[in-house]
Design a protein around this motif. Structure first.
Motif, short mmCIF file in Angstrom:
data_model
loop_
_atom_site.label_atom_id
_atom_site.label_comp_id
_atom_site.label_asym_id
_atom_site.label_seq_id
_atom_site.Cartn_x
_atom_site.Cartn_y
_atom_site.Cartn_z
N THR A 103 1.12 -0.86 0.57
CA THR A 103 0.23 0.45 0.42
C THR A 103 0.98 1.21 0.33
OG1 THR A 103 -1.95 -1.38 1.23
CG2 THR A 103 -1.91 1.17 1.23
N ALA A 104 2.48 1.83 1.44
CA ALA A 104 2.73 2.47 1.35
C ALA A 104 3.43 2.80 0.03
CB ALA A 104 3.89 2.22 2.30
N ARG A 105 3.30 1.67 -0.95
CA ARG A 105 4.72 1.46 -1.97
C ARG A 105 4.05 2.85 -3.08
NH1 ARG A 105 8.63 -1.43 -4.92
NH2 ARG A 105 8.73 -3.04 -2.59
N ASN A 106 2.87 2.72 -3.46
CA ASN A 106 2.56 4.09 -4.54
C ASN A 106 3.00 5.39 -3.98
OD1 ASN A 106 -0.41 1.96 -5.63
ND2 ASN A 106 -0.36 1.65 -3.38
N LEU A 107 3.76 5.21 -2.73
CA LEU A 107 4.33 6.58 -2.32
C LEU A 107 5.82 6.93 -2.95
CD1 LEU A 107 2.58 6.86 0.99
CD2 LEU A 107 1.44 8.15 -0.82
N TYR A 108 6.05 5.80 -3.28
CA TYR A 108 7.46 5.26 -3.43
C TYR A 108 7.97 6.34 -3.93
CZ TYR A 108 7.65 1.27 -0.33
OH TYR A 108 7.38 0.68 1.38
N LYS A 109 7.24 6.42 -5.05
CA LYS A 109 8.03 7.55 -6.64
C LYS A 109 8.50 9.06 -5.96
CE LYS A 109 6.50 8.99 -11.29
NZ LYS A 109 5.21 8.96 -12.12
N GLU A 110 7.58 9.58 -5.07
CA GLU A 110 7.65 11.09 -4.41
C GLU A 110 8.59 10.48 -3.43
OE1 GLU A 110 5.17 14.26 -3.12
OE2 GLU A 110 4.42 13.69 -4.98
N ALA A 111 8.32 9.63 -2.53
CA ALA A 111 9.00 9.34 -1.60
C ALA A 111 10.79 9.23 -1.19
CB ALA A 111 8.37 8.96 0.33
N GLN A 170 6.16 9.93 6.40
CA GLN A 170 6.86 10.67 7.13
C GLN A 170 6.85 11.75 6.14
OE1 GLN A 170 7.21 11.84 10.55
NE2 GLN A 170 7.48 13.87 9.47
N THR A 171 7.97 11.54 4.45
CA THR A 171 8.05 12.43 3.64
C THR A 171 6.85 12.43 2.82
OG1 THR A 171 10.56 11.35 3.11
CG2 THR A 171 9.44 12.04 1.45
N ILE A 172 6.02 11.69 2.79
CA ILE A 172 5.14 12.55 1.93
C ILE A 172 3.85 13.06 2.45
CG2 ILE A 172 2.83 11.98 0.33
CD1 ILE A 172 5.81 11.39 -0.70
N TYR A 173 3.62 13.25 4.10
CA TYR A 173 2.56 13.76 4.73
C TYR A 173 3.13 14.23 5.82
CZ TYR A 173 -0.51 9.89 2.40
OH TYR A 173 -0.83 9.68 0.98
N GLY A 174 4.37 14.78 6.23
CA GLY A 174 4.52 14.83 7.38
C GLY A 174 4.86 14.46 8.06
N ARG A 175 4.07 13.47 8.55
CA ARG A 175 4.07 12.68 9.94
C ARG A 175 4.04 11.12 9.89
NH1 ARG A 175 -1.07 10.40 10.88
NH2 ARG A 175 -2.66 11.65 9.25
N ASP A 176 5.33 10.53 10.52
CA ASP A 176 4.92 8.66 10.06
C ASP A 176 3.75 7.91 10.87
OD1 ASP A 176 5.96 5.96 10.96
OD2 ASP A 176 8.01 6.44 11.37
N PHE A 177 3.00 7.18 10.38
CA PHE A 177 1.81 7.14 10.36
C PHE A 177 2.25 5.28 11.48
CE2 PHE A 177 -0.66 8.34 6.45
CZ PHE A 177 -1.05 8.99 6.54
N LEU A 178 2.92 5.05 11.29
CA LEU A 178 3.68 3.96 12.27
C LEU A 178 3.51 4.69 13.12
CD1 LEU A 178 5.48 1.30 10.41
CD2 LEU A 178 3.04 1.15 10.62
#
Length: 215
Positions: A103-111, A170-178
């Protein structure tokens, strides 16, 4: 001898490598990058890594490889001998690999890779991860391992993938969801990294990153 094909930056390659090292299974590493070239596709149908080469042929997908290793080397006790414990280990691996990391992998391109992810994707992933992390917390014990006091094969997945989920959010949303959800993956990874096999995986990954930096 088993040949493990892939590269040290891949978390799924490192998951399989961790299992091989942890259980003392002899293997040879072969450097292969994901590719749509026929030289890779003839071994891995989607051109992904990792895959292994054996005397029986090629095998891809990290969990399929781990299951093969467990069946081929039953004396290594890769999964618990207790059917319930083994099933719970597989459950945790599914949560880490599919519900969290993929699920998080969808963010990796930008992160991680300098690209851009749409706002729609970010919104969808945010909702999914919130739901999936809440579910993960209900079954992961962190005592200090995912199944409690005993290290298990589930930790080979947690070790290589939970940091990516935390860092990407953390990179995309400014907070570490875990971390926000109370999943202290940093302490968990530090505990796992005390194991020689995990340290070898970490050292090789760091060496690969260092060697890949422009001069």
């Amino acid at each position: 001898m088993i040949k493990l094909c892939g590269f040290a930056l891949s978390n799924y390659y490192n998951k399989v490598k961790f299992v091989l090292l942890e259980h003392g299974i002899p293997f040879e590493e072969v450097f292969v990058l994901p590719s749509q070239e026929e030289t890779v596709l003839e071994h891995s149908p989607l051109g992904k890594v990792p895959y292994i080469q054996t005397e029986h042929g090629d095998l891809c997908e990290s969990q399929g490889i781990v299951e093969y290793l467990a069946a081929r080397f039953p004396d290594k006790a890769i999964f618990s001998a207790d059917p319930w414990e083994a099933a719970k280990e597989r459950e945790l691996i599914m949560f880490v690999d599919v519900h969290l990391e993929l699920t998080a992998r969808n963010l990796y391109k930008e992160a991680f890779f300098g690209g851009t992810v749409t706002d729609a994707t970010k919104g969808r992933v945010e909702k999914l991860l919130a739901h999936h992390i809440a579910g993960f917390k209900r079954i992961a014990e962190f005592g200090p391992y995912l199944r409690g006091e005993r290290f298990s094969v589930a930790d080979t997945a947690g070790f290589v993938s939970l940091p990516l989920v935390g860092m990407a959010t953390q990179t995309i949303y400014g907070r570490d969801f875990l971390l926000d959800a109370g999943v202290d993956w940093k302490s968990y990874v530090k505990a796992i990294n005390a194991r020689p096999a995990a340290q070898r995986v970490t050292d090789d990954r760091k060496a690969y990153i260092a060697a890949s930096r422009p001069a």
